[in-house]
Design an enzyme around this catalytic site. Structure first.
Site, PDB file in Angstrom:
ATOM      1  N   LYS A 280      52.339 -16.772   8.027  1.00 30.41           N
ATOM      2  CA  LYS A 280      52.441 -16.166   6.700  1.00 30.41           C
ATOM      3  C   LYS A 280      51.583 -14.905   6.691  1.00 30.41           C
ATOM      4  CE  LYS A 280      54.076 -16.846   2.441  1.00 30.41           C
ATOM      5  NZ  LYS A 280      53.563 -18.000   1.665  1.00 30.41           N
ATOM      6  N   HIS A 281      52.165 -13.778   6.368  1.00 30.30           N
ATOM      7  CA  HIS A 281      51.461 -12.492   6.351  1.00 30.30           C
ATOM      8  C   HIS A 281      50.740 -12.226   7.678  1.00 30.30           C
ATOM      9  CE1 HIS A 281      52.585 -12.119   2.237  1.00 30.30           C
ATOM     10  NE2 HIS A 281      51.863 -13.137   1.843  1.00 30.30           N
ATOM     11  N   ASN A 423      37.582 -11.875  10.805  1.00 35.71           N
ATOM     12  CA  ASN A 423      36.943 -12.912  11.597  1.00 35.71           C
ATOM     13  C   ASN A 423      37.789 -14.189  11.574  1.00 35.71           C
ATOM     14  OD1 ASN A 423      34.443 -11.695  12.474  1.00 35.71           O
ATOM     15  ND2 ASN A 423      33.787 -11.714  10.352  1.00 35.71           N
ATOM     16  N   HIS A 529      42.580  -7.063  14.661  1.00 36.52           N
ATOM     17  CA  HIS A 529      42.454  -6.345  13.397  1.00 36.52           C
ATOM     18  C   HIS A 529      43.799  -5.831  12.893  1.00 36.52           C
ATOM     19  CE1 HIS A 529      38.240  -6.011  14.938  1.00 36.52           C
ATOM     20  NE2 HIS A 529      38.018  -6.354  13.701  1.00 36.52           N
TER      21      HIS A 529
END
Length: 529
Positions: A280-281, A423, A529
């Protein structure tokens, strides 16, 4: 008005020289029917003659034979003069007449199959021989002179050119569009070649190029006010862009991004067990391995059933009917798998908006590749994180070593953490994630959020206690302080896997020993990231 200034421009002579011969015979036949003289080279000329077409050899234009195994055949004023002469300039026309150079109104060229040769695993000499020289030179010449010449590099443009020829000639708008496509093609080709030459260098290449071919236009980007499209870069890595869409509405930008993340993750799971990843996302909300796909899906869903609503499901084995029924029971955007049986397809057919994507194979997690991120004024360029951590990479740093079950779950959790935005904290037990904390600014927040989500999942599944109790925990980077590790221990973790390398490692190890935890260092960080 002088004929040289006419627009559209009639096509009287075409030079055809193609490696990809898709549709070329029919295209040439229809050109000939319109009275266009055909000029060609090598294998293209042979094919056209076999189809009964009258074709002039390019050597008739140059007065010079092909030499050096075909390396030199079109690099001649007899060809390039015909392509580059600007018909609007009387001095150019005079030069053509003086030197007996024939005008070329249409160039049809695609290039030596450099991309295919790379993928075939050919040796360096074969790869070099498949670097086209004459083709790009002709394409660039014709594209520069688009005021007078039309250039075609893709078979999908054949029909548009034929329509124009039948209507009296190519107009400037068409020639300009074709020129732009042609320059993009040579740029892509040269970029792939440059990337091959740079492969294996220790230093970053002085210049890099980005190139791609349109795969599909998208309704919009991440948000409705952003335009978007998907491009293929020629690498043919198995995944969402190579998959066959069996059913469902068109994929969106976010669908493609999330499905790519899901399939890359599931490809890293052990191949001897069924694997499922729910995304999801672009973050996993549940990942599991199991004896069957159904068991793996149930375990993955149990990790975070709320977030799984409207998610992407990736499988590392062909989808079966019972598992498809389970997936279809909740709203799912996309399912991607190596294949699907008839029962699975029938189950999904009842959900018309659910997209089913099938690929021939899983991507190779260890394969080399590049990742690119735009920033102001340029972009960042790095190699794909293809590092996989195995048992031999681990170093036990606590008084207690992990048990065999803990070790297996630690490696599983660390693999998943590699695909979680930093993180990243991942709790796992029995080959399944039981809590995931993603994308937080502090590691302790990720640790706590993962435990909270595990508690929420326990409530949703009506369990007596959170699955995080008795689990192991993975961190994508080192714990800078002992507080994150203590939070994981408080949540119920019994073993820890992390890269190590903090100046406070000894403090963290001491805290682990005091809690009776087993902890291993990997020496490998997996920031995402």
């Amino acid at each position: 008005m002088p004929e040289a200034l006419l627009d559209p421009r009639p096509v009287r002579r075409a030079l055809l020289s193609v490696s990809d011969k898709t549709g070329i015979a029919e295209f040439a036949k229809r050109l000939a029917e319109e009275g266009v003289e055909l000029v060609s080279t090598g294998g293209t000329a042979r094919l056209l003659r076999e189809k009964g077409l009258e074709v002039r050899d390019v050597s008739e234009l140059t007065g010079f034979p092909e030499i050096m195994d075909g390396r030199v055949k079109t690099l001649h004023p007899g060809v390039h003069g015909g392509l580059l002469a600007d018909r609007r300039r009387t001095e150019h026309l005079a030069a053509l007449s003086e030197h007996g150079i024939a005008e070329i109104d249409l160039l049809v060229v695609n290039l030596y199959p450099f991309e295919e040769t790379l993928r075939s695993g050919a040796d360096a000499e074969t790869i070099v021989e498949n670097i086209d020289i004459g083709g790009p030179a002709m394409i660039r010449a014709a594209a520069k002179n688009h005021a007078s010449v039309a250039v075609v590099t893709d078979p999908e443009d054949y029909d548009a050119v034929l329509d124009a020829v039948k209507a009296g000639g190519t107009d400037l708008a068409l020639r300009r569009r074709l020129a732009g496509i042609a320059y993009a093609r040579t740029a892509q080709y040269d970029s792939l070649i440059a990337t091959w030459f740079a492969k294996g260098e220790d230093e970053a290449p002085r210049r890099v190029g980005l190139s791609g071919r349109l795969a599909q236009t998208l309704r919009y980007g991440e948000n409705p006010h952003q335009w978007a499209a998907a491009y293929k870069d020629g690498s043919e890595r198995p995944g969402v862009l190579s998959a066959e869409q069996v059913q469902g509405k068109a994929l969106s930008y976010n669908n493609l991004n999330d499905t790519d993340a899901a399939y890359e993750l599931v490809a890293e799971l052990p191949r001897d067990r069924a694997g499922v990843a729910i995304i999801k996302h672009a973050n996993p909300c549940g990942v599991a391995s199991g004896e069957t796909l159904g068991a793996a899906y149930e375990a993955a869903l149990r990790c975070d059933p709320v977030s799984a609503f409207g998610g992407i499901v990736a499988l590392n084995r062909p989808l079966d009917g019972p598992t498809a029924e389970m997936i279809a029971a909740i709203f799912t955007e996309v399912v991607i798998a190596p294949d699907a049986d008839e029962a699975a397809r029938a189950a999904f057919a009842k959900k018309k908006n659910l997209r089913l994507l099938l690929t021939e194979s899983l991507p190779d997690p260890a394969a080399e590749g590049a990742l690119i991120k735009p920033i102001a004024g340029g972009f960042l360029f790095q190699s794909r994180d293809s590092r996989h951590v195995g048992p031999d990479d681990l170093r036990v740093v606590t008084e207690r070593a992990p048990t065999e079950d803990e070790l297996r779950d630690l490696l599983f959790a660390f693999t998943v953490a590699k695909h979680v935005k930093s993180n990243a904290i991942v709790y796992a037990k029995d080959g399944a994630t039981v809590g995931i904390g993603a994308g937080q600014m502090s590691r302790i927040d990720s640790t706590r959020i993962a435990a909270i989500k595990s508690e929420d999942a326990a409530v949703a599944s009506k369990l007596d206690q959170p699955l995080v109790k008795g689990s192991v925990v993975a961190s994508d980077a080192f714990f800078p302080f002992a507080d994150g590790l203590l939070a994981a221990a408080s949540a119920g973790a019994t073993a820890v896997i992390q890269p190590g390398g903090s100046i406070r490692d000894e403090e963290v190890i001491k805290a682990a020993d005091e809690q009776g935890l087993a902890m291993v260092f990997t020496g490998v960080r997996h920031f995402r990231h």
